[in-house]
Motif scaffolding. Structure first.
Motif, PDB file in Angstrom:
ATOM      1  N   UNK A 132       0.642  -0.891   0.332  1.00 49.08           N
ATOM      2  CA  UNK A 132       0.161   0.164   0.407  1.00 49.08           C
ATOM      3  C   UNK A 132       0.809   1.003  -0.190  1.00 49.08           C
ATOM      4  N   UNK A 133       0.493   2.266  -0.762  1.00 50.42           N
ATOM      5  CA  UNK A 133       1.016   3.251  -1.168  1.00 50.42           C
ATOM      6  C   UNK A 133       0.235   4.149  -1.212  1.00 50.42           C
ATOM      7  N   UNK A 134       0.590   5.422  -1.331  1.00 49.05           N
ATOM      8  CA  UNK A 134      -0.666   7.037  -1.936  1.00 49.05           C
ATOM      9  C   UNK A 134       0.128   7.621  -3.355  1.00 49.05           C
ATOM     10  N   UNK A 135      -0.500   6.602  -4.458  1.00 46.83           N
ATOM     11  CA  UNK A 135       0.193   7.253  -5.592  1.00 46.83           C
ATOM     12  C   UNK A 135      -0.207   8.966  -5.625  1.00 46.83           C
ATOM     13  N   UNK A 171       7.602  -5.997  -8.592  1.00 59.44           N
ATOM     14  CA  UNK A 171       7.351  -4.969  -7.499  1.00 59.44           C
ATOM     15  C   UNK A 171       5.923  -4.651  -8.213  1.00 59.44           C
ATOM     16  N   UNK A 172       4.981  -4.597  -7.240  1.00 58.72           N
ATOM     17  CA  UNK A 172       3.318  -4.360  -6.874  1.00 58.72           C
ATOM     18  C   UNK A 172       3.352  -3.258  -6.267  1.00 58.72           C
ATOM     19  N   UNK A 173       2.637  -2.779  -6.012  1.00 54.78           N
ATOM     20  CA  UNK A 173       2.789  -0.840  -5.487  1.00 54.78           C
ATOM     21  C   UNK A 173       0.554  -0.868  -5.743  1.00 54.78           C
ATOM     22  N   UNK A 174      -0.067  -0.453  -4.601  1.00 58.84           N
ATOM     23  CA  UNK A 174      -1.553  -0.653  -4.981  1.00 58.84           C
ATOM     24  C   UNK A 174      -1.651   0.582  -4.730  1.00 58.84           C
ATOM     25  N   UNK A 175      -2.534   1.724  -4.745  1.00 62.79           N
ATOM     26  CA  UNK A 175      -3.075   3.153  -4.077  1.00 62.79           C
ATOM     27  C   UNK A 175      -4.199   2.857  -3.030  1.00 62.79           C
ATOM     28  N   UNK A 176      -3.539   3.426  -2.026  1.00 64.70           N
ATOM     29  CA  UNK A 176      -4.394   2.874  -0.756  1.00 64.70           C
ATOM     30  C   UNK A 176      -4.900   4.282   0.510  1.00 64.70           C
ATOM     31  N   UNK A 177      -4.299   5.122  -0.400  1.00 60.86           N
ATOM     32  CA  UNK A 177      -4.086   6.904   0.388  1.00 60.86           C
ATOM     33  C   UNK A 177      -3.364   7.076   0.964  1.00 60.86           C
ATOM     34  N   UNK A 178      -4.328   7.546   2.425  1.00 60.97           N
ATOM     35  CA  UNK A 178      -3.683   8.426   3.579  1.00 60.97           C
ATOM     36  C   UNK A 178      -3.287   7.303   4.574  1.00 60.97           C
ATOM     37  N   UNK A 179      -2.040   7.206   4.930  1.00 59.80           N
ATOM     38  CA  UNK A 179      -1.834   6.709   6.144  1.00 59.80           C
ATOM     39  C   UNK A 179      -2.549   5.770   7.261  1.00 59.80           C
ATOM     40  N   UNK A 180      -3.808   7.197   7.311  1.00 55.86           N
ATOM     41  CA  UNK A 180      -5.171   5.965   7.986  1.00 55.86           C
ATOM     42  C   UNK A 180      -5.160   4.658   7.449  1.00 55.86           C
ATOM     43  N   UNK A 181      -5.904   5.416   5.770  1.00 55.18           N
ATOM     44  CA  UNK A 181      -6.353   4.116   4.842  1.00 55.18           C
ATOM     45  C   UNK A 181      -5.192   3.371   4.422  1.00 55.18           C
ATOM     46  N   UNK A 182      -3.633   2.976   4.389  1.00 55.32           N
ATOM     47  CA  UNK A 182      -3.033   2.411   4.213  1.00 55.32           C
ATOM     48  C   UNK A 182      -2.665   1.084   5.412  1.00 55.32           C
ATOM     49  N   UNK A 191      -5.376   0.953   7.485  1.00 51.94           N
ATOM     50  CA  UNK A 191      -6.388  -0.150   7.103  1.00 51.94           C
ATOM     51  C   UNK A 191      -6.393  -1.156   6.845  1.00 51.94           C
ATOM     52  N   UNK A 192      -5.182  -0.789   5.196  1.00 48.59           N
ATOM     53  CA  UNK A 192      -5.327  -1.063   4.123  1.00 48.59           C
ATOM     54  C   UNK A 192      -4.467  -3.204   4.756  1.00 48.59           C
ATOM     55  N   UNK A 229      -3.477  -6.478   1.947  1.00 45.47           N
ATOM     56  CA  UNK A 229      -2.238  -6.033   1.554  1.00 45.47           C
ATOM     57  C   UNK A 229      -1.485  -6.293   2.443  1.00 45.47           C
ATOM     58  N   UNK A 230      -0.218  -7.199   1.816  1.00 44.33           N
ATOM     59  CA  UNK A 230       0.668  -7.833   3.165  1.00 44.33           C
ATOM     60  C   UNK A 230       1.669  -6.335   3.832  1.00 44.33           C
ATOM     61  N   UNK A 231       1.875  -5.341   3.339  1.00 41.89           N
ATOM     62  CA  UNK A 231       2.261  -4.377   3.404  1.00 41.89           C
ATOM     63  C   UNK A 231       1.767  -2.530   3.002  1.00 41.89           C
ATOM     64  N   UNK A 232       2.794  -2.642   4.027  1.00 44.81           N
ATOM     65  CA  UNK A 232       2.033  -1.000   3.327  1.00 44.81           C
ATOM     66  C   UNK A 232       3.465   0.219   3.591  1.00 44.81           C
ATOM     67  N   UNK A 233       3.778   0.991   3.427  1.00 47.55           N
ATOM     68  CA  UNK A 233       4.363   2.160   3.596  1.00 47.55           C
ATOM     69  C   UNK A 233       4.322   2.931   4.454  1.00 47.55           C
ATOM     70  N   UNK A 234       4.959   3.729   5.257  1.00 46.06           N
ATOM     71  CA  UNK A 234       4.168   4.264   6.734  1.00 46.06           C
ATOM     72  C   UNK A 234       5.637   5.253   6.682  1.00 46.06           C
TER      73      UNK A 234
END
Length: 298
Positions: free
Chosen positions: A118-121, A142-153, A155-156, A162-167
């Motif tokens: 999960x990233x914020x595109x 590399x598979x990046x998915x848009x999941x928006x704001x930090x709270x959205x990521x 929650x995902x 998703x299995x991982x997220x950037x924060x």
């Protein structure tokens, strides 16, 4: 724009921009003869993205200065003609982190191949994540998915979308307290973009006030802890479900106010390397030129 005019500054309510708010609240901009107005979006009304992806900040929103990830500053100034890059830097000793679900069997970056992250595109964050992952993975893995704001990521990540997220901290610390695994870190780079009519004297005054705030925070970081944590606590109102099982006081105590840095004048040579990297991956038009997007204020 003449020195002393109102300067409209787009403000990101994220940890790396704390000095900008401090400079405004403590009158450092005013001391430099600037009437600075920080423009903020209502966090409660932000759906997925804080920085608008389609409208221009310098044109549609009438902003004079705005911070955004260094790679996205290249994208916006070229594809949207949304101002010119005047400065960039790390802004803070505040890296992004990759966090993973503890049940995902991910022990390091090599295990992230073909794993949804999960990233914020269109904030630039995906570019920094991509560069960091390319040190460990083939680009096609590399598979990046848009999941928006930090709270959205977050929650995902919690819900298994998703299995991982950037924060970025303090949300990285929140992820720690939620039981997610911290994998590795990568640097956060930010650019400052200015409208075409912003003059050099005004920008220099802006940087002096910003530098004063940086010095204040770095000299007494604990004095700014409450202001730093306000960003996280605001998200507790937006996404209370993420905080319901967390010891908020323990998390507050574990957060460290970072060391901040002052933006540096735009370096065309440095940004040219980033632009070529984006071209090689078809992330920006092949015809994009540094001369069109970078205009150091003098």
């Amino acid at each position: 724009m003449t020195h002393g005019s109102t300067v409209q500054v787009f403000h990101l309510p994220f940890s790396f921009m704390l000095p900008q708010r401090v400079a405004a609240e403590r009158g450092y901009f005013e001391a430099e003869g600037l009437d600075v107005e920080l423009l903020e979006r209502d966090r409660q009304r932000v759906d997925w993205k804080y920085v608008p992806a389609s409208e221009t900040l310098t044109g549609d929103v009438d902003v004079d200065l705005y911070p955004v990830c260094k790679w996205e500053s290249l994208k916006r100034t070229w594809s949207l003609e949304d101002g010119r890059i005047v400065a960039h830097g790390a802004f803070a000793d505040l890296p992004y982190t990759f966090h993973a679900r503890p049940d995902a069997g991910i022990e390091g970056p090599a295990d992230l191949a073909h794993v949804p992250i999960a990233v914020n595109r269109r904030t630039g964050q995906e570019y920094t994540a991509m560069r960091a992952l390319e040190e460990h993975l083939d680009p096609e893995a590399i598979e990046l998915e848009h999941h928006g704001m930090p709270t959205d990521r977050l929650r995902a990540l919690r819900d298994g979308e998703v299995e991982a997220a950037t924060l970025l901290d303090p949300h990285s610390t929140l992820a720690d307290h939620l039981g997610f695994e911290r994998l590795f870190e990568f640097e956060n780079h930010v650019g400052i973009v200015a409208a075409a009519d912003l003059d050099g004297e005004t920008f220099e005054a802006f940087v002096r006030a910003y530098e004063r705030a940086v010095e204040e925070i770095n000299a007494s970081p604990e004095a700014f802890r409450e202001g730093y944590l306000e960003m996280l606590e605001a998200d507790a109102e937006v996404a209370p479900d993420l905080f319901s099982d967390v010891d908020l006081e323990a998390m507050r105590e574990s957060v460290t106010v970072p060391t901040y840095e002052v933006p540096e004048p735009a370096d065309p040579d440095d940004l040219e390397e980033h632009l070529e990297w984006m071209k090689d991956r078809n992330l920006i038009d092949e015809g994009a030129t540094i001369e069109r997007v970078v205009a150091p204020v003098r």
